[in-house]
Design a protein around this motif. Structure first.
Motif, PDB file in Angstrom:
ATOM      1  N   HIS A   1       0.551  -1.626   0.117  1.00  0.00           N
ATOM      2  CA  HIS A   1       0.512   0.004  -0.132  1.00  0.00           C
ATOM      3  C   HIS A   1       0.934   1.026   0.080  1.00  0.00           C
ATOM      4  N   ARG A   2      -0.008   2.262  -0.377  1.00  0.00           N
ATOM      5  CA  ARG A   2       0.945   3.898  -0.213  1.00  0.00           C
ATOM      6  C   ARG A   2       0.486   4.248   1.098  1.00  0.00           C
ATOM      7  N   ARG A   3      -0.402   3.651   1.450  1.00  0.00           N
ATOM      8  CA  ARG A   3      -1.502   5.293   3.184  1.00  0.00           C
ATOM      9  C   ARG A   3      -0.536   4.430   4.103  1.00  0.00           C
TER      10      ARG A   3
ATOM     11  N   ASP B   1      -0.621   6.830   6.678  1.00  0.00           N
ATOM     12  CA  ASP B   1      -0.772   7.333   6.948  1.00  0.00           C
ATOM     13  C   ASP B   1      -2.031   7.423   7.190  1.00  0.00           C
TER      14      ASP B   1
ATOM     15  N   ASN C   1       6.941   5.298  -0.946  1.00  0.00           N
ATOM     16  CA  ASN C   1       5.583   5.381   0.408  1.00  0.00           C
ATOM     17  C   ASN C   1       5.042   4.303  -0.468  1.00  0.00           C
TER      18      ASN C   1
ATOM     19  N   THR D   1     -11.750   4.928   1.980  1.00  0.00           N
ATOM     20  CA  THR D   1     -11.019   6.417   1.961  1.00  0.00           C
ATOM     21  C   THR D   1      -9.814   5.295   1.855  1.00  0.00           C
ATOM     22  N   ILE D   2      -9.377   4.402   1.176  1.00  0.00           N
ATOM     23  CA  ILE D   2      -8.395   3.652   0.137  1.00  0.00           C
ATOM     24  C   ILE D   2      -9.161   2.812  -1.035  1.00  0.00           C
TER      25      ILE D   2
ATOM     26  N   ASP E   1      -4.448   3.012  -3.675  1.00  0.00           N
ATOM     27  CA  ASP E   1      -3.708   2.921  -2.825  1.00  0.00           C
ATOM     28  C   ASP E   1      -3.377   1.888  -2.578  1.00  0.00           C
TER      29      ASP E   1
END
Length: 146
Positions: free
Chosen positions: A75-77, A79, A90, A108-109, A113
């Motif tokens: 993933h790239r999240r 955060d 990332n 949200t993703i 993502d």
């Protein structure tokens, strides 16, 4: 170190499970290598798996021939998904899967993502290096898994 790079099978692997495979390497070191096939779709979508029927129809990928009874993800999240391990830039592997599913459910993703895999690719120490040296794999430049 090959961590964070993509490799592509060569003609030497034609007729095998890895024919035309592009693998994103997420780990590479003294314990061997781990990666996921990023260009082979699984015939079902995420929401077609009974446990995830409430989720959007994200694509699933055939990550590799090892441990095909489990789901894995990159993933790239970082955060919003805790516990991930950085791979490159990332892009992360692992993390709180329950949390990721909730984020998928509430959109949200998205598939931009996160990538979901059934199974993974694994090599013992120096095994991948030997396969690259024999010409079974080519290292790709500037290819990302998303």
């Amino acid at each position: 170190m090959l961590t964070g790079t993509c490799i592509q099978s060569t003609e030497l692997l034609n007729g095998t499970f890895f024919e035309k495979a592009i693998v994103f390497i997420t780990e590479h070191g003294d314990n061997g290598a781990v990666g996921f096939i990023i260009n082979r779709m699984f015939p079902r979508r995420f929401n077609e798996l009974q446990a995830f029927s409430q989720c959007p129809p994200l694509p699933l990928y055939e990550g590799g021939p090892v441990d095909t009874e489990h789901l894995f993800f990159i993933h790239r999240r970082s955060d919003v998904i805790t516990g991930g391990k950085p791979v490159t830039g990332n892009i992360y592997t692992e993390g709180d899967f329950t949390q990721a599913v909730k984020l998928i459910e509430n959109k949200t993703i998205t598939e931009k993502d996160i990538k979901l895999f059934i199974g993974y690719c694994g090599w013992d120490y120096q095994e991948l290096e030997a396969e690259i040296a024999e010409g079974s794999w080519a290292i790709l430049q500037e290819v990302t898994p998303f």
